[in-house]
Enzyme design. Structure first.
Site, PDB file in Angstrom:
ATOM      1  N   GLU A  73     -31.683  14.382   2.600  1.00  0.00           N
ATOM      2  CA  GLU A  73     -32.825  15.207   2.985  1.00  0.00           C
ATOM      3  C   GLU A  73     -32.628  16.661   2.552  1.00  0.00           C
ATOM      4  O   GLU A  73     -33.597  17.334   2.168  1.00  0.00           O
ATOM      5  CB  GLU A  73     -33.034  15.131   4.496  1.00  0.00           C
ATOM      6  CG  GLU A  73     -33.537  13.771   4.965  1.00  0.00           C
ATOM      7  CD  GLU A  73     -33.686  13.656   6.456  1.00  0.00           C
ATOM      8  OE1 GLU A  73     -34.443  12.783   6.901  1.00  0.00           O
ATOM      9  OE2 GLU A  73     -33.030  14.429   7.196  1.00  0.00           O
TER      10      GLU A  73
ATOM     11  N   ASP B  45     -36.442  17.001   5.628  1.00  0.00           N
ATOM     12  CA  ASP B  45     -36.923  15.947   6.528  1.00  0.00           C
ATOM     13  C   ASP B  45     -38.442  15.991   6.633  1.00  0.00           C
ATOM     14  O   ASP B  45     -39.117  14.944   6.610  1.00  0.00           O
ATOM     15  CB  ASP B  45     -36.274  16.132   7.906  1.00  0.00           C
ATOM     16  CG  ASP B  45     -36.804  15.148   8.930  1.00  0.00           C
ATOM     17  OD1 ASP B  45     -36.598  13.940   8.749  1.00  0.00           O
ATOM     18  OD2 ASP B  45     -37.422  15.594   9.916  1.00  0.00           O
TER      19      ASP B  45
END
Length: 241
Positions: A137, A66
Protein backbone atom coordinates in the site's frame (compact mmCIF):
# COMPACT_ATOMS: atom_id res chain seq x y z
CA UNK A 1 27.11 28.85 15.26
CA UNK A 2 28.77 26.11 17.29
CA UNK A 3 25.64 25.69 19.39
CA UNK A 4 23.43 25.46 16.28
CA UNK A 5 25.62 22.77 14.74
CA UNK A 6 25.45 20.77 17.95
CA UNK A 7 21.67 20.58 17.58
CA UNK A 8 21.76 19.39 13.98
CA UNK A 9 21.15 15.63 13.55
CA UNK A 10 24.02 13.47 12.40
CA UNK A 11 23.09 12.67 8.81
CA UNK A 12 26.15 10.64 7.93
CA UNK A 13 24.19 7.39 8.01
CA UNK A 14 21.09 8.60 6.18
CA UNK A 15 20.63 6.83 2.86
CA UNK A 16 18.81 9.05 0.34
CA UNK A 17 19.00 6.89 -2.77
CA UNK A 18 17.45 3.57 -3.68
CA UNK A 19 19.54 0.46 -3.92
CA UNK A 20 20.07 -0.10 -7.68
CA UNK A 21 18.49 -3.55 -7.46
CA UNK A 22 15.41 -2.12 -5.74
CA UNK A 23 15.09 0.63 -8.33
CA UNK A 24 15.39 -1.87 -11.19
CA UNK A 25 12.77 -4.07 -9.54
CA UNK A 26 10.35 -1.16 -9.07
CA UNK A 27 10.73 -0.13 -12.69
CA UNK A 28 10.16 -3.73 -13.80
CA UNK A 29 6.82 -3.65 -11.95
CA UNK A 30 5.78 -0.56 -13.93
CA UNK A 31 6.53 2.11 -11.32
CA UNK A 32 8.08 5.26 -12.82
CA UNK A 33 10.70 6.65 -10.44
CA UNK A 34 11.29 10.39 -10.24
CA UNK A 35 12.45 11.65 -6.88
CA UNK A 36 13.59 8.51 -5.05
CA UNK A 37 12.67 9.77 -1.57
CA UNK A 38 9.04 8.49 -1.38
CA UNK A 39 10.02 5.11 -2.83
CA UNK A 40 12.80 4.73 -0.30
CA UNK A 41 10.36 5.65 2.43
CA UNK A 42 7.77 3.18 1.13
CA UNK A 43 10.26 0.31 1.38
CA UNK A 44 11.47 1.19 4.91
CA UNK A 45 10.07 -0.55 7.98
CA UNK A 46 10.24 1.21 11.35
CA UNK A 47 12.76 -1.33 12.64
CA UNK A 48 15.31 -0.15 10.07
CA UNK A 49 15.85 3.01 12.08
CA UNK A 50 17.32 0.89 14.84
CA UNK A 51 20.19 -0.16 12.60
CA UNK A 52 22.01 3.17 12.78
CA UNK A 53 20.21 4.89 9.91
CA UNK A 54 17.62 7.55 10.60
CA UNK A 55 15.00 7.30 7.86
CA UNK A 56 11.27 7.85 7.52
CA UNK A 57 9.29 4.62 7.46
CA UNK A 58 6.32 3.61 5.29
CA UNK A 59 3.44 4.34 7.68
CA UNK A 60 2.30 7.68 6.26
CA UNK A 61 2.46 6.44 2.67
CA UNK A 62 0.68 3.22 3.67
CA UNK A 63 -2.18 5.34 5.10
CA UNK A 64 -2.49 7.17 1.79
CA UNK A 65 -2.05 4.13 -0.43
CA UNK A 66 -4.76 2.26 1.44
CA UNK A 67 -7.29 4.94 0.45
CA UNK A 68 -6.11 5.06 -3.18
CA UNK A 69 -6.38 1.26 -3.40
CA UNK A 70 -9.85 1.24 -1.86
CA UNK A 71 -11.23 3.89 -4.21
CA UNK A 72 -9.65 2.27 -7.27
CA UNK A 73 -11.06 -1.18 -6.49
CA UNK A 74 -14.48 0.22 -5.53
CA UNK A 75 -14.61 2.07 -8.84
CA UNK A 76 -13.70 -1.08 -10.79
CA UNK A 77 -16.35 -3.14 -8.99
CA UNK A 78 -19.02 -0.52 -9.55
CA UNK A 79 -18.37 -0.44 -13.30
CA UNK A 80 -17.97 -4.23 -13.61
CA UNK A 81 -21.63 -5.10 -13.07
CA UNK A 82 -24.83 -4.38 -11.19
CA UNK A 83 -24.16 -6.27 -7.96
CA UNK A 84 -25.97 -4.92 -4.88
CA UNK A 85 -24.16 -2.94 -2.21
CA UNK A 86 -23.72 -5.93 0.08
CA UNK A 87 -21.96 -7.98 -2.60
CA UNK A 88 -19.83 -5.00 -3.60
CA UNK A 89 -18.71 -4.48 -0.03
CA UNK A 90 -17.97 -8.18 0.38
CA UNK A 91 -15.69 -8.23 -2.67
CA UNK A 92 -14.09 -4.88 -1.85
CA UNK A 93 -13.14 -5.98 1.64
CA UNK A 94 -11.55 -9.16 0.29
CA UNK A 95 -9.70 -7.46 -2.57
CA UNK A 96 -8.10 -4.73 -0.43
CA UNK A 97 -7.42 -6.93 2.59
CA UNK A 98 -3.93 -7.28 4.03
CA UNK A 99 -3.95 -10.92 2.98
CA UNK A 100 -4.59 -10.05 -0.67
CA UNK A 101 -2.03 -7.23 -0.63
CA UNK A 102 0.56 -9.58 0.87
CA UNK A 103 -0.21 -12.26 -1.71
CA UNK A 104 0.40 -9.77 -4.53
CA UNK A 105 3.55 -8.51 -2.82
CA UNK A 106 4.98 -12.04 -2.75
CA UNK A 107 3.98 -12.67 -6.36
CA UNK A 108 5.97 -9.67 -7.60
CA UNK A 109 9.03 -10.36 -5.42
CA UNK A 110 8.69 -7.54 -2.90
CA UNK A 111 10.05 -9.27 0.26
CA UNK A 112 13.76 -9.04 -0.61
CA UNK A 113 13.54 -5.28 -1.19
CA UNK A 114 12.01 -4.27 2.16
CA UNK A 115 14.44 -2.38 4.40
CA UNK A 116 14.20 -4.09 7.78
CA UNK A 117 16.31 -3.98 10.91
CA UNK A 118 18.39 -7.10 11.48
CA UNK A 119 16.23 -8.41 14.31
CA UNK A 120 13.02 -7.86 12.38
CA UNK A 121 14.44 -9.70 9.36
CA UNK A 122 15.72 -12.53 11.54
CA UNK A 123 12.25 -12.78 13.09
CA UNK A 124 10.69 -13.31 9.66
CA UNK A 125 9.46 -9.78 9.06
CA UNK A 126 10.04 -10.06 5.32
CA UNK A 127 7.37 -12.78 5.17
CA UNK A 128 4.86 -11.11 7.49
CA UNK A 129 1.46 -10.55 5.89
CA UNK A 130 1.11 -7.33 7.88
CA UNK A 131 4.41 -5.85 6.72
CA UNK A 132 4.07 -7.01 3.12
CA UNK A 133 0.53 -5.67 2.88
CA UNK A 134 1.52 -2.33 4.39
CA UNK A 135 4.53 -1.90 2.09
CA UNK A 136 2.41 -2.78 -0.95
CA UNK A 137 0.00 0.00 0.00
CA UNK A 138 2.90 2.38 0.70
CA UNK A 139 4.21 1.84 -2.83
CA UNK A 140 0.78 2.76 -4.16
CA UNK A 141 0.93 5.88 -1.99
CA UNK A 142 4.35 6.78 -3.40
CA UNK A 143 3.04 6.35 -6.94
CA UNK A 144 0.06 8.60 -6.16
CA UNK A 145 2.33 11.29 -4.66
CA UNK A 146 4.56 11.40 -7.73
CA UNK A 147 2.17 10.75 -10.61
CA UNK A 148 -1.40 11.26 -9.41
CA UNK A 149 -4.49 9.10 -9.11
CA UNK A 150 -4.87 7.92 -12.71
CA UNK A 151 -1.36 6.47 -12.85
CA UNK A 152 -1.71 4.83 -9.43
CA UNK A 153 -5.06 3.37 -10.44
CA UNK A 154 -3.60 1.94 -13.65
CA UNK A 155 -0.82 0.23 -11.67
CA UNK A 156 -3.39 -1.22 -9.26
CA UNK A 157 -5.54 -2.59 -12.07
CA UNK A 158 -2.52 -4.27 -13.63
CA UNK A 159 -1.16 -5.78 -10.41
CA UNK A 160 -4.63 -6.79 -9.17
CA UNK A 161 -5.86 -8.05 -12.57
CA UNK A 162 -5.94 -11.73 -11.58
CA UNK A 163 -7.70 -10.94 -8.29
CA UNK A 164 -10.25 -8.62 -9.88
CA UNK A 165 -11.16 -11.09 -12.61
CA UNK A 166 -11.11 -14.07 -10.25
CA UNK A 167 -13.32 -15.27 -7.44
CA UNK A 168 -11.75 -13.37 -4.51
CA UNK A 169 -14.53 -12.16 -2.25
CA UNK A 170 -17.36 -13.73 -4.27
CA UNK A 171 -18.02 -16.44 -1.72
CA UNK A 172 -19.55 -15.40 1.56
CA UNK A 173 -17.01 -14.60 4.26
CA UNK A 174 -16.65 -17.63 6.58
CA UNK A 175 -17.53 -15.56 9.67
CA UNK A 176 -20.77 -14.38 8.07
CA UNK A 177 -21.52 -17.89 6.85
CA UNK A 178 -20.97 -19.31 10.33
CA UNK A 179 -23.17 -16.64 11.90
CA UNK A 180 -25.97 -17.54 9.49
CA UNK A 181 -25.41 -21.28 10.04
CA UNK A 182 -25.75 -20.83 13.80
CA UNK A 183 -28.93 -18.78 13.44
CA UNK A 184 -30.39 -21.22 10.93
CA UNK A 185 -29.76 -24.12 13.31
CA UNK A 186 -31.15 -22.24 16.31
CA UNK A 187 -27.80 -22.09 18.02
CA UNK A 188 -26.18 -19.33 20.01
CA UNK A 189 -23.88 -17.11 17.98
CA UNK A 190 -20.24 -18.17 17.55
CA UNK A 191 -17.73 -16.96 20.13
CA UNK A 192 -14.14 -16.13 19.10
CA UNK A 193 -11.25 -16.24 21.55
CA UNK A 194 -7.55 -15.60 21.07
CA UNK A 195 -5.94 -18.60 22.75
CA UNK A 196 -2.31 -17.81 21.88
CA UNK A 197 -0.22 -14.92 20.62
CA UNK A 198 3.45 -15.43 19.82
CA UNK A 199 6.32 -13.59 18.16
CA UNK A 200 7.29 -9.90 18.08
CA UNK A 201 4.77 -7.24 17.00
CA UNK A 202 6.06 -7.11 13.42
CA UNK A 203 5.83 -10.88 13.00
CA UNK A 204 3.09 -11.86 15.44
CA UNK A 205 1.06 -15.06 15.11
CA UNK A 206 -2.42 -15.42 16.55
CA UNK A 207 -4.29 -18.61 17.38
CA UNK A 208 -8.06 -18.16 17.58
CA UNK A 209 -10.67 -20.65 18.72
CA UNK A 210 -14.28 -20.30 17.64
CA UNK A 211 -16.97 -22.21 19.46
CA UNK A 212 -20.71 -22.67 19.22
CA UNK A 213 -22.40 -23.83 22.39
CA UNK A 214 -23.51 -27.47 22.36
CA UNK A 215 -21.87 -28.03 18.96
CA UNK A 216 -18.09 -27.81 19.20
CA UNK A 217 -15.08 -25.66 18.42
CA UNK A 218 -12.29 -25.21 15.89
CA UNK A 219 -9.00 -23.34 15.92
CA UNK A 220 -6.66 -21.70 13.42
CA UNK A 221 -3.41 -19.72 13.43
CA UNK A 222 -2.47 -16.76 11.21
CA UNK A 223 -0.38 -13.60 11.17
CA UNK A 224 -3.38 -11.42 12.07
CA UNK A 225 -6.29 -11.84 14.45
CA UNK A 226 -8.83 -11.26 11.69
CA UNK A 227 -7.32 -13.86 9.40
CA UNK A 228 -7.11 -16.38 12.24
CA UNK A 229 -10.81 -15.81 12.95
CA UNK A 230 -11.65 -16.29 9.27
CA UNK A 231 -9.71 -19.55 9.09
CA UNK A 232 -11.20 -20.79 12.37
CA UNK A 233 -14.73 -20.12 11.09
CA UNK A 234 -13.90 -21.92 7.85
CA UNK A 235 -12.51 -24.90 9.78
CA UNK A 236 -15.64 -25.00 11.98
CA UNK A 237 -17.96 -25.08 8.97
CA UNK A 238 -15.91 -27.81 7.33
CA UNK A 239 -16.12 -29.90 10.49
CA UNK A 240 -19.69 -29.22 11.66
CA UNK A 241 -21.51 -27.37 8.86
Amino acid sequence: MVFRRALEPDRRHIVTTLDPAARAWLEAQGFVIGDETPWLEALTHGSFNGSGAEAADYQRLEFLGDRVLGLSVASWLFRAGDAPEGKLSQRLNALVSGTTCARIARAIGLPVHIRLGKQARDDGGADSDKILGDVMEALIGACFIQHGFDTAQAIIYRLWAHELEGDVGKAKHPKSALQEWAAGNRRAGPVYEVTDRSGPDHAARFTVQVSVRNVGSASATATSKGEAERLAAKAFLEQFG
